[in-house]
Write an enzyme that holds these catalytic residues in place. Sequence first.
Site, PDB file in Angstrom:
ATOM      1  N   SER A   1     -24.900   6.629 -22.847  1.00 17.08           N
ATOM      2  CA  SER A   1     -25.349   6.550 -21.457  1.00 17.08           C
ATOM      3  C   SER A   1     -26.563   5.632 -21.370  1.00 17.08           C
ATOM      4  O   SER A   1     -27.376   5.564 -22.311  1.00 17.08           O
ATOM      5  CB  SER A   1     -25.731   7.938 -20.944  1.00 17.08           C
ATOM      6  OG  SER A   1     -26.395   7.851 -19.686  1.00 17.08           O
TER       7      SER A   1
ATOM      8  N   TYR B   1     -30.990  15.413 -21.809  1.00 15.49           N
ATOM      9  CA  TYR B   1     -29.723  14.662 -21.871  1.00 15.49           C
ATOM     10  C   TYR B   1     -29.975  13.252 -22.374  1.00 15.49           C
ATOM     11  O   TYR B   1     -29.281  12.758 -23.272  1.00 15.49           O
ATOM     12  CB  TYR B   1     -29.081  14.629 -20.483  1.00 15.49           C
ATOM     13  CG  TYR B   1     -27.860  13.739 -20.391  1.00 15.49           C
ATOM     14  CD1 TYR B   1     -26.633  14.168 -20.880  1.00 15.49           C
ATOM     15  CD2 TYR B   1     -27.949  12.475 -19.810  1.00 15.49           C
ATOM     16  CE1 TYR B   1     -25.513  13.351 -20.792  1.00 15.49           C
ATOM     17  CE2 TYR B   1     -26.836  11.653 -19.718  1.00 15.49           C
ATOM     18  CZ  TYR B   1     -25.616  12.101 -20.209  1.00 15.49           C
ATOM     19  OH  TYR B   1     -24.509  11.274 -20.128  1.00 15.49           O
TER      20      TYR B   1
END
Length: 250
Positions: free
Chosen positions: A144, A158
Amino acid sequence: MESLHGKVVLITGASSGIGRAAAELLSSKGAKIIVNYLSNKKGAIETVQRIQKNGGDAIIIQADVTIKEQVNAMVEQALASFGKIDILINNAAGGIRQSTFMDASEELWEETYRLNINSVLLCSQAVLTHMIPRKEGKIINISSTAARIGGAGESIHYAASKGALNTMTIGMAKELIEYGIIVNGIAPGMVETPFHEKFAPNEDRLSRMSATIPIKRVAQPIEIAETIAFLASDASNYILGEIINVSGGR
């Protein structure tokens, strides 16, 4: 069109979003697909039905990719069905829940890393047991852009796990090329998937976040899948240890 005819691809978390888009696209290029899911059985069935409707070959395997015994059983079932696994796409991931840094518990960090890092370790090791003797294969890790920008509010845990995944991907690439196995990663930006529907449910917030993207819109899952297809194909055979950003310039 770069063909994947005869290739067998295992995609974790393929019941929706990027995983489903990749499954359908790679199938259209001739690959046989193993659709892994944890809880969204209906979505996994729909993924396979869509593949089969277009003449493709796919099976469903339920497994919790954070549990070694289930991962090993999934890989053995896949091998029993197709005889080999040529490409592993480590796509299953999640943010678990939002939290400020000061409020984040040890349990949240551990759970996030278990899902986003341990799953890649377990799935890769299980598949590599069969790839290494064949001296060929590809592993594609879905990261990501959060890894580079620290997350988009209340998601440092995250982002940190995806930063670890980037480092892990580079290390895997250097070590495994000795066995003819090519490892790369993809770092999507904002994508219209159930993940972002969960973590940015407010339409105004999503619009504000979209405004930070130079291309001024979120990606569709197929746009990430196209890069997955490229890395899965022979056209990318001289690319190693890269994390390709697919983020609209964000």
